[in-house]
Design a protein around this motif. Structure first.
Motif, PDB file in Angstrom:
ATOM      1  N   LYS A  40       0.815  -1.215   0.000  1.00  0.00           N
ATOM      2  CA  LYS A  40       0.000   0.000   0.000  1.00  0.00           C
ATOM      3  C   LYS A  40       0.847   1.263   0.000  1.00  0.00           C
ATOM      4  O   LYS A  40       0.313   2.382   0.067  1.00  0.00           O
ATOM      5  CB  LYS A  40      -0.922   0.005   1.226  1.00  0.00           C
ATOM      6  N   ASP A  41       2.163   1.082  -0.028  1.00  0.00           N
ATOM      7  CA  ASP A  41       3.095   2.216   0.008  1.00  0.00           C
ATOM      8  C   ASP A  41       2.869   3.107   1.223  1.00  0.00           C
ATOM      9  O   ASP A  41       3.051   4.324   1.158  1.00  0.00           O
ATOM     10  CB  ASP A  41       2.995   3.053  -1.278  1.00  0.00           C
ATOM     11  N   THR A  42       2.498   2.481   2.346  1.00  0.00           N
ATOM     12  CA  THR A  42       2.288   3.212   3.595  1.00  0.00           C
ATOM     13  C   THR A  42       2.760   2.338   4.754  1.00  0.00           C
ATOM     14  O   THR A  42       2.346   1.178   4.871  1.00  0.00           O
ATOM     15  CB  THR A  42       0.809   3.574   3.806  1.00  0.00           C
ATOM     16  N   VAL A  43       3.607   2.905   5.598  1.00  0.00           N
ATOM     17  CA  VAL A  43       4.161   2.153   6.728  1.00  0.00           C
ATOM     18  C   VAL A  43       4.089   3.019   7.980  1.00  0.00           C
ATOM     19  O   VAL A  43       3.834   4.229   7.908  1.00  0.00           O
ATOM     20  CB  VAL A  43       5.621   1.726   6.459  1.00  0.00           C
ATOM     21  N   ALA A  44       4.341   2.406   9.136  1.00  0.00           N
ATOM     22  CA  ALA A  44       4.263   3.144  10.395  1.00  0.00           C
ATOM     23  C   ALA A  44       5.141   2.490  11.445  1.00  0.00           C
ATOM     24  O   ALA A  44       5.541   1.324  11.307  1.00  0.00           O
ATOM     25  CB  ALA A  44       2.814   3.226  10.886  1.00  0.00           C
ATOM     26  N   PHE A  45       5.406   3.238  12.516  1.00  0.00           N
ATOM     27  CA  PHE A  45       6.264   2.777  13.616  1.00  0.00           C
ATOM     28  C   PHE A  45       5.534   2.957  14.933  1.00  0.00           C
ATOM     29  O   PHE A  45       4.903   3.996  15.171  1.00  0.00           O
ATOM     30  CB  PHE A  45       7.565   3.587  13.628  1.00  0.00           C
ATOM     31  N   VAL A  46       5.644   1.950  15.811  1.00  0.00           N
ATOM     32  CA  VAL A  46       5.059   2.010  17.154  1.00  0.00           C
ATOM     33  C   VAL A  46       6.163   1.790  18.181  1.00  0.00           C
ATOM     34  O   VAL A  46       6.876   0.776  18.134  1.00  0.00           O
ATOM     35  CB  VAL A  46       3.950   0.951  17.339  1.00  0.00           C
ATOM     36  N   GLY A  47       6.316   2.734  19.107  1.00  0.00           N
ATOM     37  CA  GLY A  47       7.323   2.627  20.156  1.00  0.00           C
ATOM     38  C   GLY A  47       6.687   2.464  21.521  1.00  0.00           C
ATOM     39  O   GLY A  47       5.536   2.855  21.740  1.00  0.00           O
ATOM     40  N   GLY A  48       7.452   1.899  22.455  1.00  0.00           N
ATOM     41  CA  GLY A  48       6.915   1.662  23.781  1.00  0.00           C
ATOM     42  C   GLY A  48       6.759   2.912  24.614  1.00  0.00           C
ATOM     43  O   GLY A  48       5.788   3.068  25.343  1.00  0.00           O
ATOM     44  N   ALA A  49       7.717   3.837  24.529  1.00  0.00           N
ATOM     45  CA  ALA A  49       7.667   5.064  25.312  1.00  0.00           C
ATOM     46  C   ALA A  49       8.415   6.150  24.553  1.00  0.00           C
ATOM     47  O   ALA A  49       9.322   5.866  23.757  1.00  0.00           O
ATOM     48  CB  ALA A  49       8.285   4.857  26.694  1.00  0.00           C
ATOM     49  N   GLU A  50       8.039   7.388  24.814  1.00  0.00           N
ATOM     50  CA  GLU A  50       8.646   8.508  24.085  1.00  0.00           C
ATOM     51  C   GLU A  50       9.953   8.929  24.756  1.00  0.00           C
ATOM     52  O   GLU A  50      10.130  10.070  25.183  1.00  0.00           O
ATOM     53  CB  GLU A  50       7.658   9.671  23.998  1.00  0.00           C
ATOM     54  N   LEU A  51      10.894   7.990  24.818  1.00  0.00           N
ATOM     55  CA  LEU A  51      12.230   8.238  25.344  1.00  0.00           C
ATOM     56  C   LEU A  51      13.133   8.699  24.201  1.00  0.00           C
ATOM     57  O   LEU A  51      12.865   8.389  23.032  1.00  0.00           O
ATOM     58  CB  LEU A  51      12.799   6.965  25.961  1.00  0.00           C
ATOM     59  N   PRO A  52      14.226   9.422  24.496  1.00  0.00           N
ATOM     60  CA  PRO A  52      15.092   9.912  23.419  1.00  0.00           C
ATOM     61  C   PRO A  52      15.556   8.829  22.445  1.00  0.00           C
ATOM     62  O   PRO A  52      15.548   9.032  21.229  1.00  0.00           O
ATOM     63  CB  PRO A  52      16.278  10.522  24.180  1.00  0.00           C
ATOM     64  N   ALA A  53      15.952   7.674  22.969  1.00  0.00           N
ATOM     65  CA  ALA A  53      16.442   6.607  22.094  1.00  0.00           C
ATOM     66  C   ALA A  53      15.330   6.062  21.195  1.00  0.00           C
ATOM     67  O   ALA A  53      15.579   5.702  20.035  1.00  0.00           O
ATOM     68  CB  ALA A  53      17.041   5.472  22.923  1.00  0.00           C
ATOM     69  N   ILE A  54      14.108   6.005  21.709  1.00  0.00           N
ATOM     70  CA  ILE A  54      12.995   5.473  20.922  1.00  0.00           C
ATOM     71  C   ILE A  54      12.532   6.499  19.888  1.00  0.00           C
ATOM     72  O   ILE A  54      12.182   6.148  18.759  1.00  0.00           O
ATOM     73  CB  ILE A  54      11.833   5.050  21.834  1.00  0.00           C
ATOM     74  N   VAL A  55      12.540   7.765  20.265  1.00  0.00           N
ATOM     75  CA  VAL A  55      12.205   8.833  19.309  1.00  0.00           C
ATOM     76  C   VAL A  55      13.215   8.841  18.166  1.00  0.00           C
ATOM     77  O   VAL A  55      12.858   8.987  16.989  1.00  0.00           O
ATOM     78  CB  VAL A  55      12.166  10.199  20.020  1.00  0.00           C
ATOM     79  N   ASN A  56      14.490   8.669  18.503  1.00  0.00           N
ATOM     80  CA  ASN A  56      15.522   8.614  17.465  1.00  0.00           C
ATOM     81  C   ASN A  56      15.317   7.396  16.573  1.00  0.00           C
ATOM     82  O   ASN A  56      15.509   7.463  15.348  1.00  0.00           O
ATOM     83  CB  ASN A  56      16.909   8.569  18.107  1.00  0.00           C
ATOM     84  N   ALA A  57      14.917   6.280  17.161  1.00  0.00           N
ATOM     85  CA  ALA A  57      14.651   5.079  16.370  1.00  0.00           C
ATOM     86  C   ALA A  57      13.494   5.311  15.401  1.00  0.00           C
ATOM     87  O   ALA A  57      13.529   4.880  14.246  1.00  0.00           O
ATOM     88  CB  ALA A  57      14.349   3.896  17.279  1.00  0.00           C
ATOM     89  N   ALA A  58      12.442   6.005  15.869  1.00  0.00           N
ATOM     90  CA  ALA A  58      11.302   6.307  15.004  1.00  0.00           C
ATOM     91  C   ALA A  58      11.734   7.175  13.822  1.00  0.00           C
ATOM     92  O   ALA A  58      11.282   6.962  12.676  1.00  0.00           O
ATOM     93  CB  ALA A  58      10.216   7.008  15.805  1.00  0.00           C
ATOM     94  N   LYS A  59      12.583   8.153  14.100  1.00  0.00           N
ATOM     95  CA  LYS A  59      13.095   9.007  13.025  1.00  0.00           C
ATOM     96  C   LYS A  59      13.867   8.181  12.002  1.00  0.00           C
ATOM     97  O   LYS A  59      13.729   8.364  10.779  1.00  0.00           O
ATOM     98  CB  LYS A  59      13.991  10.099  13.609  1.00  0.00           C
ATOM     99  N   ASN A  60      14.691   7.259  12.497  1.00  0.00           N
ATOM    100  CA  ASN A  60      15.487   6.453  11.591  1.00  0.00           C
ATOM    101  C   ASN A  60      14.652   5.422  10.844  1.00  0.00           C
ATOM    102  O   ASN A  60      15.000   5.047   9.721  1.00  0.00           O
ATOM    103  CB  ASN A  60      16.636   5.790  12.354  1.00  0.00           C
ATOM    104  N   PHE A  61      13.570   4.971  11.453  1.00  0.00           N
ATOM    105  CA  PHE A  61      12.630   4.113  10.721  1.00  0.00           C
ATOM    106  C   PHE A  61      12.126   4.862   9.490  1.00  0.00           C
ATOM    107  O   PHE A  61      12.109   4.319   8.383  1.00  0.00           O
ATOM    108  CB  PHE A  61      11.465   3.733  11.631  1.00  0.00           C
TER     109      PHE A  61
END
Length: 346
Positions: free
Chosen positions: A174-195
């Motif tokens: 569908k040319d659409t993707v998404a990311f789900v993180g456990g908590a809005e911690l700096p490392a997880i936010v950075n991971a979402a950006k890199n996703f």
């Protein structure tokens, strides 16, 4: 400022304090602290060991995620250094008790290790109170600075997230993707950006939905709600950094004819059709690293970045089924660029 040298307790001091500390911590946390010297009783293992290491696991050791991956390394390190290092641990400790657990360990340990960026504030506070004890934090903010007695170990989950994003984009119909993180911690936010960066690198035309943060790495029900919202918004492949919460994503994928990228522990692809692949990150390698250097007398308060750029790479991605050759080729290219430093994830 010259780096201070935390003193090394002698074998006799470990004998006199180790068991008392372990019993006190066990009482404080309802028996969740357990000594795991491989072979023999906990008391004998502590008495015969030169060093003591205490490890704080905020979550479950069987979460199929960050904590379990770390615990596997804990077990490997305990086996390797049996007779030299006595290991003890606390698991499923609540946020309000992080500091107390770390203090329990610090009063009788040569090295205290905390898992997860959620422990960052507590471990920094306790490390400052115990300047003669070594501390190591695994998975804290990637841009944080070590203290004189606090080492920072970065598993570089953002590298795995980048690869997860790339794989999601390449596999999406569908040319659409998404990311789900456990908590809005700096490392997880950075991971979402890199996703998102990985997805766009693999397919510039892909749509990446705004990341969702469940607020709890282990809440499968809330994770399922987040995933259903993403699938409802048009995504058909999800990336994630969750522990037990990923089970909720798998349930949502089954309901919505979608899929997700698992990890950090890979499983046989036939075990659950909801998973289209897995990113692997060996969190436990960092516990082994700390223990090896403690035993060798070479431990220092340093910032170490593991993952693909480390001398022994600890990140990878595995796709299920028979992905098209161009897909695997593109992922191999991106992985090589990360390893070479051409792609930065922090």
């Amino acid at each position: 400022m010259p780096q201070s040298r935390p003193r090394i307790r002698t074998r006799s001091r470990a004998r006199s304090r180790g068991l008392d500390r372990a019993l006190a911590c066990a009482a404080a946390f309802g028996g969740l602290v357990a000594l795991t010297g491989c072979g023999g009783s906990p008391a004998a293992s502590t008495a015969d060991s030169t060093f003591e290491v205490g490890v704080l696991f905020p979550g479950s050791l069987s979460d199929d995620g960050f904590m379990e991956s770390a615990y596997r390394g804990y077990q490997r390190a305990a086996k390797k250094h049996d007779g030299t290092i006595a290991f003890s641990k606390a698991e499923q400790v609540t946020t309000a008790d992080y500091e107390q657990a770390l203090v329990c360990f610090a009063t009788g340990s040569d090295l205290v290790i905390s898992l997860g960026g959620q422990t960052d504030a507590a471990v920094r506070k306790v490390a400052a109170r115990f300047p003669d004890v070594r501390f190591a934090e695994i998975g804290g903010p990637a841009d944080a600075e070590p203290l004189d007695n606090l080492a920072l170990y970065d598993p570089q989950q953002a590298e795995a997230a980048y690869l997860s994003g790339a794989a999601s984009a390449l596999l999406s119909e569908k040319d659409t993707v998404a990311f789900v993180g456990g908590a809005e911690l700096p490392a997880i936010v950075n991971a979402a950006k890199n996703f998102a960066d990985g997805a766009k690198a693999a397919d510039p035309g892909v749509k990446v939905l705004a990341p969702q943060y469940v607020g709890d790495f282990n809440d499968a029900a809330k994770a399922k709600q987040s995933a259903l919202a993403d699938f409802g918004a048009g995504a058909d492949v999800l990336g994630q950094i969750l522990n037990l919460g990923h089970k909720g994503l798998a349930q949502a994928a089954a309901q919505s004819d979608g899929s997700l990228i698992g990890g950090p522990i890979a499983h046989p692809c036939s075990s659950d059709a909801a998973y289209t692949g897995y990113v692997e990150t060996d969190i436990g390698a960092e516990i082994e690293y700390a223990a090896d250097h403690l035993a060798a007398g070479t431990w220092k308060a340093e910032s170490v970045h593991f993952g693909l750029t480390f001398e022994e790479p600890h990140n990878d991605i595995v796709l299920c089924g028979n992905p098209p050759a161009p897909t695997t080729k593109k992922l191999d290219e991106l992985k090589a660029k990360i390893a070479a430093g051409e792609i930065k994830t922090r």
